[in-house]
Design a protein around this motif. Structure first.
Motif, PDB file in Angstrom:
ATOM      1  N   GLY A  30      44.440  96.445  -6.309  1.00 43.38           N
ATOM      2  CA  GLY A  30      45.859  96.173  -6.442  1.00 43.38           C
ATOM      3  C   GLY A  30      46.366  95.993  -7.857  1.00 43.38           C
ATOM      4  O   GLY A  30      47.525  95.601  -8.048  1.00 43.38           O
ATOM      5  N   PHE A  31      45.545  96.290  -8.860  1.00 45.08           N
ATOM      6  CA  PHE A  31      45.980  96.179 -10.255  1.00 45.08           C
ATOM      7  C   PHE A  31      46.492  97.527 -10.759  1.00 45.08           C
ATOM      8  O   PHE A  31      46.401  98.538 -10.056  1.00 45.08           O
ATOM      9  N   ASN A  32      47.042  97.530 -11.969  1.00 42.02           N
ATOM     10  CA  ASN A  32      47.510  98.771 -12.583  1.00 42.02           C
ATOM     11  C   ASN A  32      46.298  99.565 -13.068  1.00 42.02           C
ATOM     12  O   ASN A  32      45.775  99.325 -14.151  1.00 42.02           O
ATOM     13  N   GLY A  33      45.860 100.506 -12.242  1.00 42.42           N
ATOM     14  CA  GLY A  33      44.643 101.245 -12.545  1.00 42.42           C
ATOM     15  C   GLY A  33      44.743 102.088 -13.799  1.00 42.42           C
ATOM     16  O   GLY A  33      43.778 102.186 -14.560  1.00 42.42           O
ATOM     17  N   LEU A  34      45.909 102.707 -14.039  1.00 39.91           N
ATOM     18  CA  LEU A  34      46.075 103.538 -15.226  1.00 39.91           C
ATOM     19  C   LEU A  34      45.968 102.706 -16.497  1.00 39.91           C
ATOM     20  O   LEU A  34      45.290 103.101 -17.454  1.00 39.91           O
ATOM     21  N   PHE A  35      46.610 101.544 -16.492  1.00 44.86           N
ATOM     22  CA  PHE A  35      46.585 100.673 -17.672  1.00 44.86           C
ATOM     23  C   PHE A  35      45.164 100.213 -17.988  1.00 44.86           C
ATOM     24  O   PHE A  35      44.680 100.357 -19.111  1.00 44.86           O
TER      25      PHE A  35
END
Length: 339
Positions: free
Chosen positions: A216-221
C-alpha cells in the motif's frame, strides 16, 4: 628540436593553459560527457545505421540519456519534498524508541543506546536532517547545472563523434594502433560499467517498488529511491529497506516489517543481486555489446567505491574510467619497456 617546433610546442602549451583557465568550471561535465559517449558508443552506432543521420542519432541518444539522468531525480525532488513535508516526527521518534528497546538487552550496546538514541538525541537528529536538506537543495542546483552541461556536451560529442575521437588519437603520444587499443579498452570498460549500473538500478528498484506497492505504499517513489541506493557500494539498498522496515514495524505491524526486511535480503540482495543480475549483465555483454573483455569485478567494485568517495555521484563513472585508463596506459608503458 628546431626553433619553429619549439615555438609551436610553447604556443600549444600556452593555449592549453589558457583553455584550462577559461573552461575549468566545465571540465567535470565535459569529462563525464566524453565517458558517457564512449559507454554508449555501440548504441549510437546502431542509431546512426538505423536513421542514416548523425544529427538525428545524437538527438535520440541525448533524449534517452536525459530521461535516464533527469526523470528520476526530478521525480524524487518533487515527490520527495511532499514526503518530507509530511514527515511524521512522532513516528520517527517511536521507531528510535523501539530500536533502543531492542538493543538495551544487549550489554555491549546498552550504553550506546542510551547515549545516542535518547529522545533528545532523536530530536537533534531530525533537526540536523532538516538542515542537511537545506544544504542539499543549494548543492542540488549545482548538480542540476552540471547535469545540463553533461547532456549538452554529450549531444555535440555524439554529433561530431568520429572527428572528436580521431583528434584525441592524434594528440596521444603513442602509435595509432596502441592509441586505438587504449581507447577501445576504456570504451569497453565504460560500456560494461554503464549498463551494469543501469541494470542494477532498474532491476532492483523495480523489485523493491513492487513489494512496497503490495503493502500500500508509493511503489514508484520507493523503487526510484532503492534504485539509486543500490548503486552505493557495500551497504546498497540496506540504507532504504532497514529504516523503512523499522518505521513499518512501529507504525503498521511487526509481520509486515519482517516481510519487507526478509524480501529485501533474500529476494533482492541474495537472489537478484548475487545470481540474477550477473546473468543479465553477461547477456548484455555478449549479445548486445559483443564484448569478450574480461574485467575483474572486484576491481570495478573498488573503483566505483573510490570514485564516489572522491567525486560523489559522478564518481561511479569516473572511478572505473580512470582505473581502466591507468591499466591501458600501463600496458603501453610495459610494451615500450620490453622494446
Amino acid at each position: 628540436m628546431s626553433r619553429a617546433s619549439l615555438m609551436v610546442t610553447a604556443l600549444f602549451i600556452l593555449a592549453l593553459v589558457g583553455a584550462y583557465s577559461v573552461y575549468q568550471p566545465f571540465l567535470l561535465s565535459l569529462t563525464v560527457a566524453v565517458l558517457l559517449s564512449m559507454a554508449t558508443f555501440n548504441l549510437t552506432k546502431h542509431l546512426v545505421d538505423f536513421t542514416g543521420s548523425a544529427k538525428v542519432s545524437a538527438g535520440i541518444s541525448t533524449l534517452l540519456m536525459t530521461l535516464l539522468l533527469f526523470a528520476p531525480i526530478v521525480y524524487l525532488a518533487t515527490v520527495g519534498v511532499s514526503y518530507i513535508a509530511h514527515l511524521d516526527k512522532q513516528g520517527v521518534q517511536e521507531s528510535f524508541a523501539a530500536l533502543r528497546a531492542l538493543v538495551e538487552d544487549l550489554p555491549l550496546f546498552k550504553g550506546l543506546a542510551h547515549e545516542y538514541m535518547s529522545d533528545e538525541k532523536v530530536a537533534e537528529y531530525i533537526k540536523l536532517f532538516t538542515s542537511y536538506l537545506t544544504v542539499a537543495g543549494s548543492t542540488g542546483i549545482g548538480f542540476v547545472k552540471n547535469m545540463l552541461f553533461v547532456v549538452l556536451f554529450y549531444f555535440f560529442i555524439n554529433y561530431y563523434g568520429n572527428r572528436f575521437f580521431d583528434t584525441i588519437l592524434e594528440i596521444l603520444p603513442v602509435e595509432p594502433q596502441r592509441g586505438e587499443r587504449m581507447m577501445k579498452e576504456v570504451s569497453a570498460t565504460m560500456e560494461i560499467v554503464f549498463y551494469s549500473i543501469i541494470v542494477t538500478a532498474i532491476f532492483e528498484g523495480f523489485l523493491f517498488g513492487v513489494m512496497m506497492s503490495y503493502f500500500g505504499f508509493n511503489g514508484l517513489f520507493f523503487g526510484v529511491i532503492y534504485g539509486f541506493a543500490s548503486l552505493i557500494p557495500i551497504v546498497g539498498g540496506m540504507v532504504v529497506w532497514a529504516p523503512v522496515s523499522l518505521y513499518v514495524w512501529t507504525k503498521v505491524d511487526a509481520q509486515t516489517a519482517l516481510m519487507i526486511a526478509s524480501y529485501s535480503i533474500i529476494v533482492i540482495s541474495i537472489i537478484a543481486d548475487t545470481f540474477v543480475k550477473p546473468m543479465i549483465i553477461e547477456v548484455i555483454k555478449k549479445d548486445f555489446l559483443k564484448s569478450t573483455l574480461q574485467i575483474n569485478s572486484i576491481l570495478i567494485f573498488f573503483s566505483i567505491l573510490a570514485g564516489m568517495s572522491t567525486y560523489g555521484f559522478w564518481g561511479m563513472i569516473l572511478g572505473p574510467a580512470i582505473t581502466s585508463f591507468l591499466i591501458a596506459i600501463t600496458k603501453v608503458y610495459i610494451d615500450y619497456k620490453e622494446r
